[in-house]
Design a protein around this motif. Structure first.
Motif, PDB file in Angstrom:
ATOM      1  N   LYS A 382       0.830  -1.119   0.594  1.00 50.91           N
ATOM      2  CA  LYS A 382       0.070  -0.180   0.378  1.00 50.91           C
ATOM      3  C   LYS A 382       0.547   0.892  -0.170  1.00 50.91           C
ATOM      4  O   LYS A 382       0.156   2.885  -0.360  1.00 50.91           O
ATOM      5  N   GLY A 383       2.281   1.250   0.283  1.00 53.27           N
ATOM      6  CA  GLY A 383       3.587   2.309   0.469  1.00 53.27           C
ATOM      7  C   GLY A 383       2.593   3.034   1.485  1.00 53.27           C
ATOM      8  O   GLY A 383       3.204   4.631   1.509  1.00 53.27           O
ATOM      9  N   THR A 384       2.668   2.302   2.908  1.00 54.53           N
ATOM     10  CA  THR A 384       2.204   2.965   3.739  1.00 54.53           C
ATOM     11  C   THR A 384       4.021   3.429   4.354  1.00 54.53           C
ATOM     12  O   THR A 384       4.665   2.096   4.415  1.00 54.53           O
ATOM     13  N   LEU A 385       3.864   4.169   4.841  1.00 54.44           N
ATOM     14  CA  LEU A 385       5.365   4.849   5.169  1.00 54.44           C
ATOM     15  C   LEU A 385       5.676   4.031   6.632  1.00 54.44           C
ATOM     16  O   LEU A 385       4.540   3.987   7.454  1.00 54.44           O
ATOM     17  N   PRO A 386       6.729   3.595   7.048  1.00 53.18           N
ATOM     18  CA  PRO A 386       6.651   2.291   8.527  1.00 53.18           C
ATOM     19  C   PRO A 386       6.814   3.300   9.458  1.00 53.18           C
ATOM     20  O   PRO A 386       7.495   4.517   9.422  1.00 53.18           O
ATOM     21  N   PRO A 387       7.049   3.134  10.450  1.00 51.40           N
ATOM     22  CA  PRO A 387       7.214   3.469  11.912  1.00 51.40           C
ATOM     23  C   PRO A 387       8.699   4.004  12.454  1.00 51.40           C
ATOM     24  O   PRO A 387       8.969   2.697  12.235  1.00 51.40           O
ATOM     25  N   GLY A 388       8.943   4.659  13.255  1.00 51.27           N
ATOM     26  CA  GLY A 388      10.067   4.705  13.323  1.00 51.27           C
ATOM     27  C   GLY A 388      10.729   5.628  13.325  1.00 51.27           C
ATOM     28  O   GLY A 388      12.097   6.387  13.246  1.00 51.27           O
ATOM     29  N   ARG A 389      10.279   6.315  11.586  1.00 47.11           N
ATOM     30  CA  ARG A 389      10.753   7.602  11.038  1.00 47.11           C
ATOM     31  C   ARG A 389      10.703   8.917  11.993  1.00 47.11           C
ATOM     32  O   ARG A 389      11.994   9.631  11.642  1.00 47.11           O
ATOM     33  N   ASP A 390       9.444   9.308  12.677  1.00 49.04           N
ATOM     34  CA  ASP A 390       9.207  10.591  12.983  1.00 49.04           C
ATOM     35  C   ASP A 390       9.802  10.359  14.567  1.00 49.04           C
ATOM     36  O   ASP A 390      10.729   9.283  14.802  1.00 49.04           O
TER      37      ASP A 390
END
Ligand code: FES
Ligand SMILES: [Fe+2]
Length: 428
Positions: A382-390
């Motif tokens: 789905k192209g959902t960006l993953p957690p942990g980037r913020d």
């Protein structure tokens, strides 16, 4: 246990793989800043996520991480001359700037503009703390710059090392979030390692070898709580944060510096074990820093001139059966880092997870795999960006505390598990 396809999904990180794409969504440690210590210093070979790259620092102090091979006929730019704001291939003199753009092809007339059409792959390389970080994904999806506490406290409060580990990144990560092995594998070292010894928590670790795990989801990954019996029916809690994809911190002991890791794939059968130690509120002492340099705690000794551990599979990690028998070391291998690395490498480069038999103390590992898998497939499908980037997801700390039996750590310790500038770690 994992099905073969899932094991492959989580362990393959080269270009065009789903897990490789996930890693390309983060800033990851690429080199120690000390590896490129001055302008125009020698370039360094770097292999990350299966890609062979060259890092260099140009005459103006700009860092570059570019394709290792010259666009002309494929010579390794490790042989390059780092001069006058660019890296020049020694074969026929083509020259590249820190972004990988070709800026000189001496055989062609300048007016032809030939060199402007030649560009090597290039990734950003930025210095934060003692580390040079890179982001190997799309520029449009570049996350905010790394804000981990170990990399942003003043230099005198922190120390970072890296070592080459001859195994896939996932089994190194799984070792890092498996708090139950401490009571066994590291039991001999808890009382002697200068960066561990003397803490009250060590006694709880040694007295109760049956920790009970409670794992809760956090915004960026997991908080993995392991409780052991303390006195008066209380519990000693050690909580390990894991932030996706491969950051974790070891719960602290006494006033010792706090440590943690990043596991970064070199390729599918090798990874970098990054290990850091920092104290949130004070400078490291000379003795502590020297112990880190000497390979104590989460650090290690090296084959001179390399990042390969001195104890490695070619010398059976210098295993000492007598020390094992005497109980000085539980496995016979010296040093906490190499106790971990030796066993993780012994599983083979990529452990066959279809054959394992997991138990309740593996709950952190089970949930981490689950979250990784969810994030990998959401990104792929789905192209959902993953957690942990913020940035907010990175504001975590490990913590240890004794709590009354009726207080769940997830209620009582949330503040302890958050970065609080100027406030020291919660530790026992
Ligand atoms: S191979 Fe690099 S200039 Fe020819
Ligand atoms: Fe360990």
């Amino acid at each position: 246990m994992l099905r073969k396809e899932v094991n492959e999904l989580l362990t393959q990180t080269g270009p065009e793989t789903a897990m490789g794409d996930l890693f390309r969504n983060y800033w990851i440690p690429a080199l120690l800043a000390s590896e490129l210590s001055e302008d125009d210093c020698p370039p360094v070979r770097v292999k990350l996520l299966g890609e062979r790259l060259i890092a260099f620092r140009d005459s103006k102090g700009r860092y570059g991480l570019i394709d290792e091979f010259c666009a002309h006929r494929g010579v390794s730019l490790w042989f390059g001359r780092n001069e006058e704001e660019g890296l020049r291939c020694p074969y026929h003199g083509w020259k590249y700037d820190y972004t990988g753009q070709c800026i000189d092809v001496p055989s062609e007339a300048e007016e032809s503009g030939f060199c402007t059409k030649i560009k090597l792959k290039g990734y950003p390389l930025i210095k934060i703390g003692d580390v040079l970080w890179t982001h190997m994904g799309d520029k449009e999806n570049r996350p905010p710059e790394p804000a981990w506490e170990f990399a942003t406290v003043p230099a005198e409060q922190t120390y970072t090392s890296k070592r080459w580990q001859e195994s896939n990144w996932l089994q190194a990560l799984e070792g890092g979030i498996d708090s139950s092995h401490v009571s066994w594998l590291h039991s001999g070292s808890l009382g002697t390692d200068p960066l561990f010894k003397g803490a009250k928590g060590n006694q709880y670790n040694q007295n109760d070898k049956k920790p009970v795990f409670e794992v809760v989801e956090s915004d960026g990954g997991l908080m993995i709580g392991a409780r052991r019996m303390a006195e008066n029916d209380q519990y000693y809690w050690r909580v390990t944060p894991w932030v996706m994809p491969s950051f974790s911190m070891v719960p602290p002991r006494g006033d010792h510096p706090v440590h943690g890791h990043f596991w970064v794939p070199i390729d599918d059968e090798n990874c970098w074990a990054w290990s850091f130690d920092y104290h949130p509120t004070r400078a490291l002492t000379t003795t502590e820093r020297q112990a880190m340099i000497d390979g104590y705690g989460v650090h290690n000794q090296y084959v001179p001139g390399s990042f390969r551990p001195l104890q490695n599979k070619d010398n059976d990690y210098q295993m000492d059966r007598e020390a094992q028998k005497r109980g000085e070391t539980f496995s016979g291998v010296w040093g906490i880092a190499m106790q971990d690395a030796s066993l993780q490498e012994s599983m083979g480069p990529i452990v066959d997870r279809t054959r394992e038999n997991l138990v309740s103390t593996d709950n952190g590992i089970i949930m981490a795999r689950h979250r990784l898998r969810k994030a990998v497939t959401a990104l792929r499908d789905k192209g959902t960006l993953p957690p942990g980037r913020d940035t907010a997801h990175q504001m975590v700390r490990s913590a240890a505390r004794v709590l009354p039996a009726d207080q769940p750590f997830k209620d009582a310790m949330m503040e302890d598990l958050t970065v609080r500038p100027g406030v020291k770690q919660t530790s026992v």
